[in-house]
Motif scaffolding. Structure first.
Motif, PDB file in Angstrom:
ATOM      1  N   UNK A  22       0.863  -1.185   0.000  1.00 41.81           N
ATOM      2  CA  UNK A  22       0.000   0.000   0.000  1.00 41.81           C
ATOM      3  C   UNK A  22       0.896   1.230   0.000  1.00 41.81           C
ATOM      4  N   UNK A  23       0.587   2.173  -0.879  1.00 41.12           N
ATOM      5  CA  UNK A  23       1.382   3.389  -1.012  1.00 41.12           C
ATOM      6  C   UNK A  23       0.492   4.616  -0.949  1.00 41.12           C
ATOM      7  N   UNK A  24       1.047   5.686  -0.402  1.00 41.25           N
ATOM      8  CA  UNK A  24       0.456   7.006  -0.527  1.00 41.25           C
ATOM      9  C   UNK A  24       1.196   7.642  -1.693  1.00 41.25           C
ATOM     10  N   UNK A  25       0.467   7.913  -2.747  1.00 41.65           N
ATOM     11  CA  UNK A  25       1.082   8.462  -3.948  1.00 41.65           C
ATOM     12  C   UNK A  25       0.795   9.948  -4.039  1.00 41.65           C
ATOM     13  N   UNK A  26       1.823  10.713  -4.321  1.00 41.86           N
ATOM     14  CA  UNK A  26       1.662  12.151  -4.522  1.00 41.86           C
ATOM     15  C   UNK A  26       1.193  12.346  -5.960  1.00 41.86           C
ATOM     16  N   UNK A  27      -0.014  12.864  -6.133  1.00 40.92           N
ATOM     17  CA  UNK A  27      -0.598  13.029  -7.463  1.00 40.92           C
ATOM     18  C   UNK A  27       0.245  13.977  -8.302  1.00 40.92           C
ATOM     19  N   UNK A  28       0.464  13.610  -9.555  1.00 43.99           N
ATOM     20  CA  UNK A  28       1.221  14.458 -10.471  1.00 43.99           C
ATOM     21  C   UNK A  28       2.723  14.341 -10.305  1.00 43.99           C
ATOM     22  N   UNK A  29       3.185  13.495  -9.416  1.00 44.52           N
ATOM     23  CA  UNK A  29       4.621  13.301  -9.175  1.00 44.52           C
ATOM     24  C   UNK A  29       4.929  11.817  -9.269  1.00 44.52           C
ATOM     25  N   UNK A  30       6.147  11.488  -9.513  1.00 43.98           N
ATOM     26  CA  UNK A  30       6.571  10.089  -9.488  1.00 43.98           C
ATOM     27  C   UNK A  30       7.100   9.779  -8.097  1.00 43.98           C
ATOM     28  N   UNK A  31       6.244   9.938  -7.109  1.00 41.85           N
ATOM     29  CA  UNK A  31       6.667   9.743  -5.724  1.00 41.85           C
ATOM     30  C   UNK A  31       5.604   8.954  -4.978  1.00 41.85           C
ATOM     31  N   UNK A  32       6.035   7.857  -4.362  1.00 36.01           N
ATOM     32  CA  UNK A  32       5.139   7.036  -3.557  1.00 36.01           C
ATOM     33  C   UNK A  32       5.785   6.822  -2.190  1.00 36.01           C
ATOM     34  N   UNK A  33       4.972   6.880  -1.166  1.00 35.91           N
ATOM     35  CA  UNK A  33       5.419   6.679   0.206  1.00 35.91           C
ATOM     36  C   UNK A  33       4.774   5.385   0.685  1.00 35.91           C
ATOM     37  N   UNK A  34       5.606   4.421   1.067  1.00 36.48           N
ATOM     38  CA  UNK A  34       5.096   3.132   1.516  1.00 36.48           C
ATOM     39  C   UNK A  34       4.341   3.305   2.834  1.00 36.48           C
ATOM     40  N   UNK A  45       0.519  12.077   4.885  1.00 35.47           N
ATOM     41  CA  UNK A  45       0.390  13.164   3.905  1.00 35.47           C
ATOM     42  C   UNK A  45       0.726  14.515   4.544  1.00 35.47           C
ATOM     43  N   UNK A  46       0.264  14.730   5.760  1.00 32.65           N
ATOM     44  CA  UNK A  46       0.585  16.001   6.448  1.00 32.65           C
ATOM     45  C   UNK A  46       2.086  16.150   6.668  1.00 32.65           C
ATOM     46  N   UNK A  47       2.748  15.055   7.080  1.00 35.62           N
ATOM     47  CA  UNK A  47       4.212  15.119   7.268  1.00 35.62           C
ATOM     48  C   UNK A  47       4.912  15.415   5.941  1.00 35.62           C
ATOM     49  N   UNK A  48       4.405  14.839   4.862  1.00 34.83           N
ATOM     50  CA  UNK A  48       4.976  15.117   3.546  1.00 34.83           C
ATOM     51  C   UNK A  48       4.813  16.602   3.196  1.00 34.83           C
ATOM     52  N   UNK A  49       3.619  17.148   3.490  1.00 35.10           N
ATOM     53  CA  UNK A  49       3.354  18.558   3.166  1.00 35.10           C
ATOM     54  C   UNK A  49       4.166  19.524   4.023  1.00 35.10           C
ATOM     55  N   UNK A  50       4.640  19.086   5.182  1.00 37.93           N
ATOM     56  CA  UNK A  50       5.520  19.951   5.974  1.00 37.93           C
ATOM     57  C   UNK A  50       6.801  20.248   5.202  1.00 37.93           C
ATOM     58  N   UNK A  51       7.256  19.301   4.399  1.00 43.29           N
ATOM     59  CA  UNK A  51       8.469  19.493   3.595  1.00 43.29           C
ATOM     60  C   UNK A  51       8.169  20.082   2.219  1.00 43.29           C
ATOM     61  N   UNK A  52       7.000  19.771   1.668  1.00 44.40           N
ATOM     62  CA  UNK A  52       6.640  20.211   0.320  1.00 44.40           C
ATOM     63  C   UNK A  52       5.175  20.648   0.324  1.00 44.40           C
ATOM     64  N   UNK A  53       4.878  21.827   0.855  1.00 40.35           N
ATOM     65  CA  UNK A  53       3.483  22.254   1.036  1.00 40.35           C
ATOM     66  C   UNK A  53       2.692  22.385  -0.262  1.00 40.35           C
ATOM     67  N   UNK A  54       3.337  22.543  -1.374  1.00 38.80           N
ATOM     68  CA  UNK A  54       2.631  22.682  -2.643  1.00 38.80           C
ATOM     69  C   UNK A  54       2.151  21.322  -3.177  1.00 38.80           C
ATOM     70  N   UNK A  56      -0.150  18.761  -2.444  1.00 36.38           N
ATOM     71  CA  UNK A  56      -1.269  18.548  -1.523  1.00 36.38           C
ATOM     72  C   UNK A  56      -2.363  17.625  -2.087  1.00 36.38           C
ATOM     73  N   UNK A  57      -2.058  16.888  -3.157  1.00 41.51           N
ATOM     74  CA  UNK A  57      -3.022  15.943  -3.724  1.00 41.51           C
ATOM     75  C   UNK A  57      -2.408  14.540  -3.654  1.00 41.51           C
ATOM     76  N   UNK A  58      -3.195  13.588  -3.144  1.00 40.64           N
ATOM     77  CA  UNK A  58      -2.666  12.250  -2.884  1.00 40.64           C
ATOM     78  C   UNK A  58      -3.644  11.177  -3.350  1.00 40.64           C
ATOM     79  N   UNK A  59      -3.106   9.992  -3.569  1.00 37.33           N
ATOM     80  CA  UNK A  59      -3.897   8.800  -3.864  1.00 37.33           C
ATOM     81  C   UNK A  59      -3.375   7.673  -2.981  1.00 37.33           C
ATOM     82  N   UNK A  60      -4.263   6.772  -2.596  1.00 37.63           N
ATOM     83  CA  UNK A  60      -3.832   5.551  -1.930  1.00 37.63           C
ATOM     84  C   UNK A  60      -3.847   4.461  -2.991  1.00 37.63           C
TER      85      UNK A  60
END
Length: 134
Positions: A22-34, A45-54, A56-60
């Motif tokens: 299962x991954x949290x995928x950042x929409x529009x980016x080639x980035x997935x967080x296991x 997702x909130x922890x990710x946005x602390x580093x990259x606030x722009x 802000x769209x995710x998929x599971x």
């Protein structure tokens, strides 16, 4: 032969028994967080946005790998779709294994039949060897 990340199945019911990632995928980016069991995707997702606030769209995304047994009636030089085969070769225990996938780009794993007495007994997967820099 290498361990296969794509177990062979023959019926949809077998998919229930296969592991899934299962991954949290950042929409529009080639980035997935296991995501591990018990992880809250909103908090991740909130922890990710602390580093990259722009961002802000995710998929599971649920990823489940599987393969189907190859058809033993395939021709040796044509893919199931009718295109030319890749033909890259490697050796396994002294036997030559040729990639039986349709021609593909760099970065795609090769796959070829291991044959015993002319019959396919297994499929071997290998990574392309990097080309030497000029």
């Amino acid at each position: 032969m290498t361990d296969r990340p794509y177990p062979t199945v023959s019926a949809a019911e077998q998919l229930r028994d296969l592991p899934a990632a299962i991954f949290l995928e950042v929409a529009g980016r080639l980035h997935q967080i296991s995501l591990d069991d018990g992880d809250d995707p909103i908090e991740v997702a909130r922890r990710h946005m602390e580093r990259r606030p722009w961002e802000n769209r995710f998929r599971i995304v649920r990823l489940q790998r599987f393969s189907l047994a190859p058809d033993p009636h395939w021709a040796n030089d044509v893919s199931p779709d009718g295109g030319p085969l890749c033909g890259d070769e490697t050796t396994v225990d002294g036997a030559v294994v040729r990639c039986t996938l349709e021609c593909h780009s760099e970065g795609i794993d090769h796959a070829g039949h291991i044959r015993l007495n002319g019959q396919p007994v297994a499929v071997h997967y290998w990574r392309p060897t990097p080309s030497p820099a000029p």
